[in-house]
Motif scaffolding. Structure first.
Motif, PDB file in Angstrom:
ATOM      1  N   GLU A  36      77.752  -0.051  66.464  1.00 54.98           N
ATOM      2  CA  GLU A  36      78.238  -0.951  65.438  1.00 54.98           C
ATOM      3  C   GLU A  36      78.639  -0.128  64.220  1.00 54.98           C
ATOM      4  N   TYR A  37      79.674  -0.579  63.551  1.00 55.08           N
ATOM      5  CA  TYR A  37      80.149   0.146  62.377  1.00 55.08           C
ATOM      6  C   TYR A  37      80.040  -0.712  61.137  1.00 55.08           C
ATOM      7  N   TYR A  38      79.737  -0.049  60.031  1.00 56.53           N
ATOM      8  CA  TYR A  38      79.580  -0.735  58.757  1.00 56.53           C
ATOM      9  C   TYR A  38      80.335   0.048  57.690  1.00 56.53           C
ATOM     10  N   ARG A  39      80.998  -0.683  56.821  1.00 56.35           N
ATOM     11  CA  ARG A  39      81.658  -0.032  55.689  1.00 56.35           C
ATOM     12  C   ARG A  39      81.021  -0.552  54.411  1.00 56.35           C
ATOM     13  N   VAL A  40      80.412   0.353  53.677  1.00 56.35           N
ATOM     14  CA  VAL A  40      79.695  -0.004  52.465  1.00 56.35           C
ATOM     15  C   VAL A  40      80.164   0.887  51.337  1.00 56.35           C
ATOM     16  N   SER A  41      80.407   0.311  50.170  1.00 54.24           N
ATOM     17  CA  SER A  41      80.780   1.090  48.994  1.00 54.24           C
ATOM     18  C   SER A  41      79.612   1.123  48.019  1.00 54.24           C
ATOM     19  N   GLY A  58      85.820 -14.786  54.265  1.00 51.06           N
ATOM     20  CA  GLY A  58      87.009 -14.026  54.620  1.00 51.06           C
ATOM     21  C   GLY A  58      87.484 -13.052  53.566  1.00 51.06           C
ATOM     22  N   ARG A  59      86.681 -12.818  52.536  1.00 48.45           N
ATOM     23  CA  ARG A  59      87.087 -11.951  51.427  1.00 48.45           C
ATOM     24  C   ARG A  59      86.394 -10.587  51.530  1.00 48.45           C
ATOM     25  N   GLU A  60      86.963  -9.608  50.830  1.00 48.72           N
ATOM     26  CA  GLU A  60      86.461  -8.243  50.860  1.00 48.72           C
ATOM     27  C   GLU A  60      85.436  -7.999  49.754  1.00 48.72           C
ATOM     28  N   ALA A  61      84.624  -6.962  49.960  1.00 49.61           N
ATOM     29  CA  ALA A  61      83.611  -6.602  48.963  1.00 49.61           C
ATOM     30  C   ALA A  61      84.221  -6.174  47.644  1.00 49.61           C
ATOM     31  N   SER A  62      85.487  -5.793  47.642  1.00 45.03           N
ATOM     32  CA  SER A  62      86.132  -5.336  46.404  1.00 45.03           C
ATOM     33  C   SER A  62      86.256  -6.445  45.363  1.00 45.03           C
ATOM     34  N   ASP A  63      86.017  -7.709  45.751  1.00 43.21           N
ATOM     35  CA  ASP A  63      85.997  -8.776  44.757  1.00 43.21           C
ATOM     36  C   ASP A  63      84.924  -8.541  43.703  1.00 43.21           C
ATOM     37  N   ASP A  82      81.320  -4.613  53.216  1.00 41.43           N
ATOM     38  CA  ASP A  82      82.399  -5.497  53.648  1.00 41.43           C
ATOM     39  C   ASP A  82      81.870  -6.438  54.725  1.00 41.43           C
ATOM     40  N   PRO A  83      82.249  -7.715  54.667  1.00 44.90           N
ATOM     41  CA  PRO A  83      81.801  -8.652  55.699  1.00 44.90           C
ATOM     42  C   PRO A  83      82.244  -8.218  57.094  1.00 44.90           C
ATOM     43  N   SER A  84      81.524  -8.699  58.087  1.00 42.02           N
ATOM     44  CA  SER A  84      81.854  -8.374  59.475  1.00 42.02           C
ATOM     45  C   SER A  84      83.306  -8.732  59.781  1.00 42.02           C
ATOM     46  N   GLY A  85      84.016  -7.790  60.407  1.00 40.61           N
ATOM     47  CA  GLY A  85      85.409  -8.015  60.771  1.00 40.61           C
ATOM     48  C   GLY A  85      86.402  -7.509  59.745  1.00 40.61           C
ATOM     49  N   ILE A  86      85.932  -6.949  58.629  1.00 44.44           N
ATOM     50  CA  ILE A  86      86.827  -6.488  57.561  1.00 44.44           C
ATOM     51  C   ILE A  86      86.636  -4.990  57.345  1.00 44.44           C
ATOM     52  N   ASN A  87      87.750  -4.262  57.233  1.00 39.97           N
ATOM     53  CA  ASN A  87      87.720  -2.822  56.931  1.00 39.97           C
ATOM     54  C   ASN A  87      86.798  -2.051  57.881  1.00 39.97           C
ATOM     55  N   ALA A  88      86.956  -2.289  59.156  1.00 39.49           N
ATOM     56  CA  ALA A  88      86.271  -1.559  60.229  1.00 39.49           C
ATOM     57  C   ALA A  88      84.811  -1.951  60.407  1.00 39.49           C
ATOM     58  N   THR A 206      87.591 -13.270  60.320  1.00 41.75           N
ATOM     59  CA  THR A 206      86.263 -13.260  59.703  1.00 41.75           C
ATOM     60  C   THR A 206      85.893 -14.647  59.200  1.00 41.75           C
ATOM     61  N   ALA A 207      86.843 -15.316  58.542  1.00 42.31           N
ATOM     62  CA  ALA A 207      86.569 -16.658  58.020  1.00 42.31           C
ATOM     63  C   ALA A 207      86.242 -17.632  59.147  1.00 42.31           C
TER      64      ALA A 207
END
Length: 296
Positions: A36-41, A58-63, A82-88, A206-207
């Motif tokens: 499983e992959y996760y993208r975290v800032s 359906g929105r990105e963590a950059s909000d 980032d929510p599941s399904g967004i940015n890898a 994602t949504a």
């Protein structure tokens, strides 16, 4: 040419909104038997408590960019998964709210290599993310010291026109111009500008998965009060999707946990509309319950 652009579907809703602030990490693990992959800032790997933020449907963590920056300046460590399904970030095949919370938390806390097991955690959830934040606190209560809900819905039905506009936003067959008008109506108070990054970054798959997760968890009320930790609801007063009745309905369910801060001239988007008011409410709550060295 003007007529062609009016009817154009470009950019499609799921075009990337913008980069998240901080240092982004993409990592994999085989904890569940598959990779499983996760993208975290990260924003500010400092000594303050961790603040993990869960985005809207359906929105990105950059909000959360502006809020994370404010928190970093006050010595709080922000983690923006980032929510599941967004940015890898991988999307569970048939998710429940528990699955979505576990997936985003696993990525956040596994990658937060500066933390110790006893570090304090505060969860922030915007809109749909309010459900994920409360579920995350309920599932892993040991070090969770509070939950902050921005524009928290789900307690009472939304306005029908706003509900239809919300569905329209994720429809890639609708024109860009129509989509922007739906965004304006459903998410923004009258007269507030829709910034460019809110005209894109609407991730349809994602949504849809998140909506299924809510439906799959409809009969489970155990997580509603977030395991009994203090909760702050930052309530936009012109919210058509999650009007103020939602905040007070949740307070009625969880009277000992919930406090409410009302924000004028803001709709369901809230974060881009009133960033200073949101930051003040969040920082005041954190200073009260989870002070850093700066505000003890």
């Amino acid at each position: 040419a003007a007529g062609i652009w009016v009817n154009s579907r470009l950019p499609v809703p799921y075009v990337k909104a913008r980069e998240a602030v901080g240092e982004a990490h993409l990592a994999g693990t085989r904890l569940t038997g598959q990779e499983e992959y996760y993208r975290v800032s990260y924003q500010n790997i400092g000594e303050g408590p961790r603040v993990v933020m869960f985005a809207s449907a359906g929105r990105e963590a950059s909000d959360f960019n502006e809020l994370a920056t404010e928190l970093a300046q006050n010595d709080y460590r922000s983690l923006l998964p980032d929510p599941s399904g967004i940015n890898a970030s991988d999307l569970p095949p048939i998710p429940t709210l528990k699955d979505l919370a576990k997936t985003q938390l696993r990525g956040s806390l596994w990658l937060d290599y500066k933390s110790s097991p006893t570090d304090e955690i505060v969860y922030v959830g915007h809109a749909f993310g309010n459900r994920v934040a409360r579920m995350a606190a309920y599932q892993s209560p040991d070090n969770v010291k509070g939950v902050i809900l921005l524009a928290a819905g789900g307690q009472v039905p939304m306005e029908p026109k706003a509900e239809q506009s919300l569905k329209n936003i994720f429809n890639p067959l609708r024109s860009y111009r129509s989509r922007v008008e739906d965004i304006r109506y459903a998410f923004f108070a009258e007269g507030n500008e829709v910034p460019p990054h809110w005209k894109r970054g609407w991730h349809t798959k994602t949504a849809m998965a998140q909506a299924k997760a809510v439906a799959a968890s409809a009969n489970d009320n155990s997580w509603h009060c977030a395991g009994g930790v203090p909760m702050l609801i930052v309530q936009p007063m012109q919210d058509r999707i999650a009007p103020i009745e939602n905040a007070y309905a949740l307070k009625e369910k969880c009277p000992q946990e919930v406090e409410i801060v009302e924000v004028q001239n803001a709709g369901h988007a809230l974060l881009p509309e009133q960033p200073e008011a949101v930051a003040k409410a969040v920082l005041d709550f954190l200073a009260k319950h989870h002070p850093t060295n700066q505000n003890k």
